[in-house]
Scaffold this motif. Structure first.
Motif, PDB file in Angstrom:
ATOM      1  N   LEU A 164      88.263  21.184  74.917  1.00 55.83           N
ATOM      2  CA  LEU A 164      88.913  19.918  74.594  1.00 55.83           C
ATOM      3  C   LEU A 164      90.121  19.695  75.501  1.00 55.83           C
ATOM      4  CD1 LEU A 164      89.327  17.399  72.903  1.00 55.83           C
ATOM      5  CD2 LEU A 164      90.464  18.812  71.176  1.00 55.83           C
ATOM      6  N   GLU A 165      90.884  20.760  75.737  1.00 52.68           N
ATOM      7  CA  GLU A 165      92.048  20.646  76.614  1.00 52.68           C
ATOM      8  C   GLU A 165      91.622  20.233  78.021  1.00 52.68           C
ATOM      9  OE1 GLU A 165      95.656  23.408  78.477  1.00 52.68           O
ATOM     10  OE2 GLU A 165      94.291  24.229  76.960  1.00 52.68           O
ATOM     11  N   ALA A 166      90.558  20.841  78.534  1.00 54.95           N
ATOM     12  CA  ALA A 166      90.074  20.503  79.871  1.00 54.95           C
ATOM     13  C   ALA A 166      89.609  19.055  79.929  1.00 54.95           C
ATOM     14  CB  ALA A 166      88.943  21.441  80.270  1.00 54.95           C
ATOM     15  N   ALA A 167      88.941  18.587  78.866  1.00 53.86           N
ATOM     16  CA  ALA A 167      88.479  17.198  78.829  1.00 53.86           C
ATOM     17  C   ALA A 167      89.651  16.228  78.806  1.00 53.86           C
ATOM     18  CB  ALA A 167      87.581  16.980  77.609  1.00 53.86           C
ATOM     19  N   LEU A 168      90.686  16.569  78.065  1.00 51.34           N
ATOM     20  CA  LEU A 168      91.887  15.723  78.024  1.00 51.34           C
ATOM     21  C   LEU A 168      92.568  15.661  79.386  1.00 51.34           C
ATOM     22  CD1 LEU A 168      93.327  16.808  74.566  1.00 51.34           C
ATOM     23  CD2 LEU A 168      92.714  14.466  75.206  1.00 51.34           C
ATOM     24  N   LYS A 169      92.606  16.780  80.092  1.00 50.23           N
ATOM     25  CA  LYS A 169      93.225  16.798  81.417  1.00 50.23           C
ATOM     26  C   LYS A 169      92.436  15.924  82.397  1.00 50.23           C
ATOM     27  CE  LYS A 169      95.516  21.301  81.100  1.00 50.23           C
ATOM     28  NZ  LYS A 169      95.542  22.713  81.573  1.00 50.23           N
ATOM     29  N   ARG A 170      91.100  15.982  82.311  1.00 49.77           N
ATOM     30  CA  ARG A 170      90.279  15.134  83.190  1.00 49.77           C
ATOM     31  C   ARG A 170      90.490  13.662  82.852  1.00 49.77           C
ATOM     32  NH1 ARG A 170      86.545  19.264  81.998  1.00 49.77           N
ATOM     33  NH2 ARG A 170      85.442  17.935  80.502  1.00 49.77           N
ATOM     34  N   ALA A 171      90.580  13.359  81.566  1.00 47.34           N
ATOM     35  CA  ALA A 171      90.817  11.980  81.149  1.00 47.34           C
ATOM     36  C   ALA A 171      92.191  11.510  81.615  1.00 47.34           C
ATOM     37  CB  ALA A 171      90.691  11.849  79.636  1.00 47.34           C
ATOM     38  N   ALA A 172      93.184  12.402  81.527  1.00 46.95           N
ATOM     39  CA  ALA A 172      94.536  12.037  81.954  1.00 46.95           C
ATOM     40  C   ALA A 172      94.576  11.733  83.440  1.00 46.95           C
ATOM     41  CB  ALA A 172      95.508  13.171  81.617  1.00 46.95           C
ATOM     42  N   ALA A 173      93.892  12.551  84.236  1.00 46.02           N
ATOM     43  CA  ALA A 173      93.868  12.323  85.682  1.00 46.02           C
ATOM     44  C   ALA A 173      93.176  11.007  86.005  1.00 46.02           C
ATOM     45  CB  ALA A 173      93.160  13.479  86.372  1.00 46.02           C
ATOM     46  N   ALA A 174      92.051  10.746  85.348  1.00 48.59           N
ATOM     47  CA  ALA A 174      91.321   9.505  85.590  1.00 48.59           C
ATOM     48  C   ALA A 174      92.124   8.299  85.122  1.00 48.59           C
ATOM     49  CB  ALA A 174      89.968   9.542  84.878  1.00 48.59           C
ATOM     50  N   HIS A 175      92.850   8.462  84.008  1.00 48.24           N
ATOM     51  CA  HIS A 175      93.661   7.356  83.502  1.00 48.24           C
ATOM     52  C   HIS A 175      94.821   7.056  84.447  1.00 48.24           C
ATOM     53  CE1 HIS A 175      96.563   5.324  80.707  1.00 48.24           C
ATOM     54  NE2 HIS A 175      95.444   4.690  80.391  1.00 48.24           N
ATOM     55  N   GLY A 176      95.367   8.098  85.070  1.00 51.15           N
ATOM     56  CA  GLY A 176      96.420   7.884  86.052  1.00 51.15           C
ATOM     57  C   GLY A 176      95.925   7.037  87.213  1.00 51.15           C
ATOM     58  N   GLU A 177      94.693   7.289  87.653  1.00 48.30           N
ATOM     59  CA  GLU A 177      94.099   6.480  88.719  1.00 48.30           C
ATOM     60  C   GLU A 177      93.859   5.053  88.239  1.00 48.30           C
ATOM     61  OE1 GLU A 177      90.593   8.547  89.839  1.00 48.30           O
ATOM     62  OE2 GLU A 177      91.660  10.284  90.664  1.00 48.30           O
TER      63      GLU A 177
END
Length: 208
Positions: A164-177
């Motif tokens: 879940l933590e890894a998925a949140l980090k990927r979502a955060a990076a994509a949301h930053g873009e």
């Protein structure tokens, strides 16, 4: 499309010695769910692999199939090398990681000549494997799946906090873009995260 859920939750495998099989799967670190014996000789033992929604059953008078004839039972993993190393640490005899040199080579049970040593080219999802067997010869197939094909699943489940933590980090990076493209802060970011994580888990189109 069926409106009734039909969830595959247990698969029966044929074994010759229930206690020997119970010892083997206990040694792998799989969860023992049940061991019920009855006066008429029937006995059922159930184990669940770590993180799996489905279980495996074996026992006495549970199937007429010949012991060892269950072949190519899939265990889907996100990192086949890590899964192999963990199984080895529990005493399982696991093959080296390989990829099919021809369609279906992952199921070869004889000379394995269609298997190519090493991971699949470009680490292609669904294409890297390793195998191991239980004491009767029932074979398990580790398959690495990192990206799901579209429409393969209808819900997303995280079995570990780390996942879940890894998925949140990927979502955060994509949301930053996403915010960089729009040029403004997204006040509704929880909905965007939810849409991104669901789409990633189900193999559907990711939000931009």
């Amino acid at each position: 499309m069926s409106s009734t859920d039909l969830k595959l939750e247990a698969v029966v495998i044929p074994v010759a010695d229930t206690d020997r099989s119970k010892e083997f799967y206990t040694g792998l670190g799989w969860r023992l769910d049940a061991d019920f014996a009855f006066d008429n000789g029937f006995r059922v033992v159930q184990f669940t692999p770590p993180g799996s929604p489905a279980s495996v059953q074996f026992g006495t008078n549970i199937t007429s199939a010949t012991p060892g004839t269950a072949q190519g039972l899939y265990l889907v993993v996100t990192d086949v090398q890590a899964a192999r190393s963990e199984l080895l640490s529990h005493g399982a005899k696991v093959s080296e990681v390989f990829h099919p040199g021809a369609p279906g080579a992952q199921f070869e049970v004889t000379d394995g000549s269609g298997r190519v040593d090493g991971r699949a080219d470009e680490d292609a999802s669904y294409s890297s494997f390793a195998t191991f067997s239980d004491p009767d010869g029932n074979t398990w197939l580790l398959q690495e799946v990192t990206t799901r094909l579209p429409g393969r699943v209808e819900e997303t489940t995280y079995m570990k906090v780390e996942d879940l933590e890894a998925a949140l980090k990927r979502a955060a990076a994509a949301h930053g873009e996403h915010e960089a493209r729009t040029g403004q802060a997204d006040e509704n970011w929880p909905a965007w995260y939810a849409a991104y994580m669901f789409a990633e888990g189900t193999g559907t189109e990711l939000p931009q």
